[in-house]
Design an enzyme around this catalytic site. Structure first.
Site, PDB file in Angstrom:
ATOM      1  N   MET A  26       0.847  -1.196   0.000  1.00 15.99           N
ATOM      2  CA  MET A  26       0.000   0.000   0.000  1.00 15.99           C
ATOM      3  C   MET A  26       0.886   1.251   0.000  1.00 15.99           C
ATOM      4  O   MET A  26       0.442   2.344   0.342  1.00 15.99           O
ATOM      5  CB  MET A  26      -0.935  -0.002   1.216  1.00 15.99           C
ATOM      6  N   ASP A  31      12.061  -0.155   5.107  1.00 15.52           N
ATOM      7  CA  ASP A  31      13.028  -1.235   4.854  1.00 15.52           C
ATOM      8  C   ASP A  31      12.384  -2.619   4.830  1.00 15.52           C
ATOM      9  O   ASP A  31      12.880  -3.533   4.174  1.00 15.52           O
ATOM     10  CB  ASP A  31      14.137  -1.209   5.907  1.00 15.52           C
ATOM     11  N   GLY A  32      11.281  -2.782   5.582  1.00 12.89           N
ATOM     12  CA  GLY A  32      10.578  -4.069   5.578  1.00 12.89           C
ATOM     13  C   GLY A  32      10.058  -4.385   4.180  1.00 12.89           C
ATOM     14  O   GLY A  32      10.238  -5.505   3.669  1.00 12.89           O
ATOM     15  N   HIS A  33       9.435  -3.392   3.522  1.00 10.44           N
ATOM     16  CA  HIS A  33       8.956  -3.602   2.148  1.00 10.44           C
ATOM     17  C   HIS A  33      10.137  -3.876   1.206  1.00 10.44           C
ATOM     18  O   HIS A  33      10.057  -4.745   0.334  1.00 10.44           O
ATOM     19  CB  HIS A  33       8.251  -2.348   1.620  1.00 10.44           C
ATOM     20  N   GLY A 145       5.017 -10.109   3.851  1.00  8.14           N
ATOM     21  CA  GLY A 145       5.763 -10.092   5.112  1.00  8.14           C
ATOM     22  C   GLY A 145       5.083 -10.945   6.173  1.00  8.14           C
ATOM     23  O   GLY A 145       3.855 -10.963   6.272  1.00  8.14           O
ATOM     24  N   GLU A 146       5.900 -11.622   6.977  1.00  5.52           N
ATOM     25  CA  GLU A 146       5.335 -12.428   8.076  1.00  5.52           C
ATOM     26  C   GLU A 146       4.837 -11.561   9.226  1.00  5.52           C
ATOM     27  O   GLU A 146       4.186 -12.063  10.128  1.00  5.52           O
ATOM     28  CB  GLU A 146       6.391 -13.424   8.594  1.00  5.52           C
ATOM     29  N   GLN A 151      -2.785 -12.262   7.902  1.00  4.33           N
ATOM     30  CA  GLN A 151      -3.011 -11.941   6.483  1.00  4.33           C
ATOM     31  C   GLN A 151      -2.347 -12.990   5.581  1.00  4.33           C
ATOM     32  O   GLN A 151      -2.943 -13.459   4.605  1.00  4.33           O
ATOM     33  CB  GLN A 151      -2.442 -10.548   6.198  1.00  4.33           C
ATOM     34  N   MET A 182       8.972  -3.181  11.822  1.00  5.84           N
ATOM     35  CA  MET A 182       8.799  -2.049  10.899  1.00  5.84           C
ATOM     36  C   MET A 182       7.389  -2.056  10.336  1.00  5.84           C
ATOM     37  O   MET A 182       6.855  -3.100   9.973  1.00  5.84           O
ATOM     38  CB  MET A 182       9.814  -2.131   9.775  1.00  5.84           C
ATOM     39  N   ARG A 185       2.663   2.322   9.883  1.00  6.49           N
ATOM     40  CA  ARG A 185       1.936   2.997  10.969  1.00  6.49           C
ATOM     41  C   ARG A 185       2.860   3.451  12.102  1.00  6.49           C
ATOM     42  O   ARG A 185       2.437   4.239  12.943  1.00  6.49           O
ATOM     43  CB  ARG A 185       0.803   2.104  11.488  1.00  6.49           C
TER      44      ARG A 185
END
Ligand code: PAF
Length: 281
Positions: A26, A31-33, A145-146, A151, A182, A185
């Site tokens: 979204m 960094d997670g993405h 992502g875990e 989800q 990360m 939000r």
């Protein structure tokens, strides 16, 4: 890097490609993405990242309008990584008949517990958009992502139930040095709240350690909620579950997942930790 702003543009581009990996997002990439994208690039040279703030997965009183939108910076970061294309459609292109009339994908059993109980309709919105993105992009591989563990399991079940020809790959949660997972939000948190919020992961880790000697799940959950409250959170849930179907944990489960959702001020944070049950045969 191509920027594909409509379904028609995506379809024209897609016809000229063979294998494609998809990273659905979204936007407001952190960094997670970017780690999801790197994982996708390790498996496939041709990676598409979708950036779409999906209205169907937000509740009436949630942050759809204020959700951070940073398309230019996102595209710069993705270009630098070597992504082939960014797909950034309009709401009218994704839901041409409007949200109310849209056909929906419902994954029963798992969608109305935990986050689904607190956010009714959320996982129907997620499953519907992910199914649509799979149909639009037609990827061989999709990376998630875990951190959003429920989800991920909803999407895995949907792919299985609908026999979708997509491999779903989950990747490890990226964390700040404090342990805070990360998340886009996190940008809503003040510096002080960010420091306090590290207690979420700490509590998950402490509970994981206790699970090796104590399987009174109710007692562990109550103690963890108390700990979170003392750290300044308002807990939504803290629950130890079977890692596969997210039903209530039993001492026989081979793998558990500890899932937590809690409010820091107005910001709802989620996190989880998997635990192998050493005592299970
Ligand atoms: O995890 C997210 O960012 C979203 O839920 C997803 C999977 C992109 C669907 O809108």
């Amino acid at each position: 890097m191509r920027i594909l702003k409509s379904l028609a543009e995506l379809r024209r581009w897609r016809q000229q490609q063979s294998e494609v990996a998809l990273v659905p997002t979204m936007g407001n990439l952190h960094d997670g993405h970017l780690q999801l994208v790197k994982t996708a690039l390790e498996r496939c040279d041709n990676v598409v990242v979708s950036i779409f703030v999906n209205p169907m997965q937000f509740g009436a009183n949630e942050d759809l309008d204020s959700y951070p939108r940073t398309l230019e910076a996102d595209c710069q970061a993705l270009d630098a990584l070597g992504v082939s294309a960014v797909f950034t459609p309009q709401v009218s292109d994704v839901y041409p008949r409007g949200l109310d009339k849209q056909t929906r994908i419902e994954v029963p059993g798992i969608s109305d517990i935990l986050c689904g109980a607190s956010r009714p309709g959320h996982f129907t919105g997620v499953a519907t958009i992910v199914c649509k993105l799979f149909n639009m992009v037609q990827p061989q591989l999709a990376v998630f992502g875990e951190k959003d563990y429920q989800q991920l399991q909803v999407i895995r079940l949907m792919v299985q139930d609908l026999s979708l020809p997509v491999e779903v790959l989950g990747t490890a949660t990226q964390r700040e040095t404090s342990g805070l997972a990360m998340s886009s939000r996190n940008g809503y948190l003040s510096t002080e709240q960010k420091q306090q919020a590290a207690a979420l992961y700490k509590t998950l880790e402490e509970t994981k350690a206790k699970l090796s000697v104590n399987t009174d799940f109710g007692e562990l959950e109550a103690a963890a909620k108390e700990k979170l409250t003392q750290a300044g959170f308002v807990p939504d849930y803290f629950s130890i579950r079977n890692a596969e179907d997210l039903q209530k944990a039993t001492p026989e489960d081979p793998e558990w997942v500890i899932l937590a959702a809690a409010f820091m001020g107005k910001t709802r944070l989620i996190d989880n930790l998997r635990v192998t049950n050493a005592a299970a045969k």
